[in-house]
Design an enzyme around this catalytic site. Structure first.
Site, PDB file in Angstrom:
ATOM      1  N   GLU B  48       0.867  -1.182   0.000  1.00  0.00           N
ATOM      2  CA  GLU B  48       0.000   0.000   0.000  1.00  0.00           C
ATOM      3  C   GLU B  48       0.896   1.221   0.000  1.00  0.00           C
ATOM      4  O   GLU B  48       1.657   1.442   0.940  1.00  0.00           O
ATOM      5  CB  GLU B  48      -0.892   0.010   1.249  1.00  0.00           C
ATOM      6  CG  GLU B  48      -1.925  -1.088   1.235  1.00  0.00           C
ATOM      7  CD  GLU B  48      -2.825  -1.054   2.467  1.00  0.00           C
ATOM      8  OE1 GLU B  48      -3.592  -2.001   2.640  1.00  0.00           O
ATOM      9  OE2 GLU B  48      -2.733  -0.084   3.251  1.00  0.00           O
ATOM     10  N   ASP B  59      -5.397   9.619  10.099  1.00  0.00           N
ATOM     11  CA  ASP B  59      -4.105   9.051  10.452  1.00  0.00           C
ATOM     12  C   ASP B  59      -3.574   9.581  11.770  1.00  0.00           C
ATOM     13  O   ASP B  59      -3.789  10.732  12.122  1.00  0.00           O
ATOM     14  CB  ASP B  59      -3.094   9.336   9.335  1.00  0.00           C
ATOM     15  CG  ASP B  59      -3.309   8.430   8.142  1.00  0.00           C
ATOM     16  OD1 ASP B  59      -3.215   7.200   8.327  1.00  0.00           O
ATOM     17  OD2 ASP B  59      -3.607   8.928   7.045  1.00  0.00           O
ATOM     18  N   TYR B 174     -10.997  -4.502   3.841  1.00  0.00           N
ATOM     19  CA  TYR B 174      -9.972  -4.049   4.782  1.00  0.00           C
ATOM     20  C   TYR B 174     -10.657  -3.748   6.109  1.00  0.00           C
ATOM     21  O   TYR B 174     -11.412  -2.803   6.230  1.00  0.00           O
ATOM     22  CB  TYR B 174      -9.316  -2.792   4.204  1.00  0.00           C
ATOM     23  CG  TYR B 174      -8.057  -2.311   4.911  1.00  0.00           C
ATOM     24  CD1 TYR B 174      -7.866  -2.452   6.279  1.00  0.00           C
ATOM     25  CD2 TYR B 174      -7.052  -1.693   4.183  1.00  0.00           C
ATOM     26  CE1 TYR B 174      -6.710  -1.998   6.889  1.00  0.00           C
ATOM     27  CE2 TYR B 174      -5.893  -1.219   4.792  1.00  0.00           C
ATOM     28  CZ  TYR B 174      -5.730  -1.384   6.143  1.00  0.00           C
ATOM     29  OH  TYR B 174      -4.593  -0.919   6.751  1.00  0.00           O
TER      30      TYR B 174
END
Lengths: 408, 272
Positions: B48, B59, B174
């Protein structure tokens, strides 16, 4: 409302997907999607829940002190020598700005949803103070995210929040500004998704926030419309309000959007001048992009990286703008103009000296624009501006400058 | 096809597929390219590649810092696509997924981006801030262009929402094992097992776990239940620890980062 009316109205946005034209939407991480869908559901239910509306109206009247006055600014009007200037006195609200209108609505909604923990972001600290205030009132925990630099610059507001029982998180990530405070508030919300309600402070973010915040702020325009009709027997010729994210402006503008005779001006912060690049005028100097859950005009580079905004006013210092403003800009219904730091400072002082009203730096931008146009209007015309906040918080930033200029 | 083949191969070898995340351009283009090129040799099954963004709101501190380092080093979206093409030339069979936020792509132009991503040999996209409600923006055009659109499932995704999230997703699913941002806390093996079972009841796609997995032991634990495991922040942390005082690559940056990838790859085997 029939289809014909709907098509001809500026007041029926957004659509079901939260779009204002191409703007708005729900650009958030999957973790947050179930939450914002819940917020939307609860908000829509609240719109027809009489007990909720009664409670909101109770606190508006007895706690915020609404309706706020509509004041004819006689000496400024004489000074300009043109149209009559009226001020919607939202700086007289409890906590000193329009922010509390939205915060009380969202806090009551959070309460209705059974949430007892609140997250808020803040730039100058006004939204943080309003959130801390509502949390004290409703016995909720309050976590405020604020750029580390703003924590230093706006110490009185930080102290107010602490006294009210809120926890202030200085944000050092990114560039440590309001946009980073919003990033950090979103990160915190992602990490505490089930337990917390995020009270966004302006008419931006993922749907339903832009519409919800606008609706809670629209009390400003609803009152102003009645008050000006009573005072002048007619609608104003022009409305003027300053714009950071744009919630005070939408609150004033929205109830007038379908009144074609009313010209509407939103004033962005031109900082040191649009041409210098140091400004916060997203519509004038930005292009559409996606940030903080919505598509709107953003200050960004050619590779889609967000730029820092600049304004002497921490409340306007944001590289985006609410998506409904982006749409109103594209439709041409609202004219977006700008005023510089210099202009705002001049009118900060002038309004204090002529009216005995110390305006916040944010509405000083609105006054600075009014100064450029009201003198050319006829004496029987009317301009109505939103005095959306008081200037006590800005004395630390403004006084040294005025002293240096020998203006005190 | 490369994504499906990688998971089939892992399954045939009775192990999980290991994915490693790095941010393109961190700490500079040359160094990150060298790391990227070396990952498959460490046993990494898919990569990725993060597209740096100024405001990475999902994040944690590690990947935020990586993004800022990459941007400071001058990384542009076109550089990421160039890196992808070089990777593809060197590693014809290793899946490469671009991960990031929508705005840089929106500004680049969705059609132009998709054309160039396909030409570069990119296999799929993970877009943090594009939920199914915004599928018309990029997901549907990407699928049309032949790219997989890999969706994040989180602990807040309930059974009612699961089909909505999975509707247009492809490649693999995911699973974000924590309600949180990248690289902060870790999930328990039990909760991962439950989530994998739940995802498999809704989808035949490989189920991959990420967010909060840092050590070879955690990879192994997750590999007991998942078809694939992704490690990001720990790799970025390892890279960051190797930088000099000014945040520049040192002599050990590439080797230290690849050494961790190799150790993590040991964990994808279900037996110690």
């Amino acid at each position: 409302m029939n289809d014909q009316t709907a098509m001809n109205s500026y007041r029926n946005q957004p659509d079901e997907e939260g779009r204002f034209g191409i703007h708005g939407g729900r650009f958030v991480a999957e973790t947050l999607m179930p939450l914002i869908l819940n917020v939307e559901k609860a908000w829509k239910e609240s719109l027809t829940d009489q007990a909720f509306l009664d409670e909101l109206n109770y606190y508006r009247k007895h706690y915020i002190g609404r309706p706020s006055a509509l004041y004819f600014a006689e000496r400024l009007t004489a000074h300009f020598g043109g149209a009559k200037l009226y001020m919607k006195r939202d700086e007289l609200n409890h906590t000193g700005a329009h922010k509390i209108n939205n915060v009380l609505g969202q806090a009551l909604l959070a309460k209705r949803m059974g949430k007892t923990k609140i997250i808020a972001e803040t730039g100058a600290g006004q939204h943080g103070v309003a959130s801390a205030t509502a949390c004290a009132l409703f016995d909720m925990e309050c976590e405020v995210f604020m750029g580390a630099e703003d924590v230093e610059r706006q110490k009185p507001n930080v102290d107010r929040m602490r006294l009210l029982g809120a926890k202030v998180h200085p944000v050092t990530s990114g560039t440590g500004t309001l946009k980073d405070a919003m990033n950090e508030a979103l990160r915190y919300w992602v990490s505490n998704a089930e337990s917390h309600f995020y009270i966004i402070g302006t008419a931006a973010g993922p749907h339903p926030y832009p519409a919800m915040v606008r609706d809670f702020q629209s009390i400003i325009g609803i009152e102003a419309r009645e008050q000006i009709l009573e005072a002048e027997g007619k609608l104003p010729d022009a409305l003027v309000a300053c714009i950071g994210g744009g919630s005070n402006a939408l609150g004033l503008f929205h109830p007038f959007l379908d009144d074609e005779s009313v010209a509407i001006y939103g004033v962005e912060a031109a900082g040191k001048g649009i041409e210098t690049g140091d400004h916060a005028a997203s519509l004038t100097g930005g292009v559409p992009g996606v940030l903080h859950g919505n598509r709107t005009y953003l200050l960004q580079d050619e590779d889609g990286q967000i730029k820092d905004a600049y304004s002497i006013s921490a409340g306007l210092d944001y590289p985006g703008i609410g998506p409904e403003h982006a749409w109103l800009h594209e439709t041409g219904r609202v004219k977006y103009v700008s005023a510089t730091d210099e202009g705002a400072l001049e009118y900060f002082r002038l309004c204090s000296r002529l009216e005995g009203i110390i305006p916040a730096l944010e509405p000083s931008h609105a006054l600075a624009f009014i100064g450029t146009m009201i003198g050319d209007m006829d004496k029987d015309q009317v301009v109505l501006m939103n005095m959306c906040g008081r200037g006590d918080k800005d004395l630390g930033a403004v006084l040294p400058i005025l002293e240096k200029q020998g203006l005190l | 096809m490369r994504i499906a083949a990688a998971f089939e191969q892992a399954k045939a070898e009775d192990r999980a597929a290991l994915g490693i995340f790095i941010t393109a351009g961190d700490p500079d283009l040359e160094t990150s390219k060298e790391i990227l090129m070396g990952l498959p040799h460490q046993g990494v099954d898919f990569v990725e590649l993060g597209m740096p963004f100024s405001d990475p709101m999902a994040d944690g501190p590690s990947i935020q810092a990586a993004s800022l380092r990459a941007l400071k080093a001058g990384t542009k979206l076109r550089h990421v696509l160039e890196m992808a093409a070089e990777f593809r030339a060197a590693h014809p069979n290793v899946p490469l997924i671009l991960m990031g936020y929508y705005n840089p792509i929106y500004i680049y132009g969705v059609d132009r981006f998709l054309d160039e991503a396909v030409s570069a040999g990119v296999d799929g996209l993970i877009m943090v801030d594009l939920p199914p409600e915004e599928d018309e923006e990029l997901c549907l055009p990407a699928r049309q262009a032949g790219l997989d659109f890999i969706r994040l499932i989180t602990p807040t995704t309930d059974d009612a929402r699961m089909p909505v999230v999975l509707a247009n997703s492809s490649g693999f699913v995911y699973y974000v094992s924590i309600t949180g941002i990248t690289g902060t806390r870790s999930a328990s093996a039990d909760s991962i097992a439950d989530a994998m079972a739940r995802i498999r009841s809704f989808s035949a796609l490989p189920a991959v776990v990420g967010f909060g997995i840092k050590t070879p032991e955690q990879v192994r634990e997750a590999a007991m239940h998942a078809d694939g495991v992704v490690v990001g922040s720990a790799v970025v942390d390892q890279l960051a620890a190797s930088l000099d005082q000014d945040g520049r690559a040192s002599a050990s940056t590439v080797s230290a980062t690849l050494a961790l990838a190799k150790a993590l790859a040991e964990g994808r085997h279900r037996q110690a």
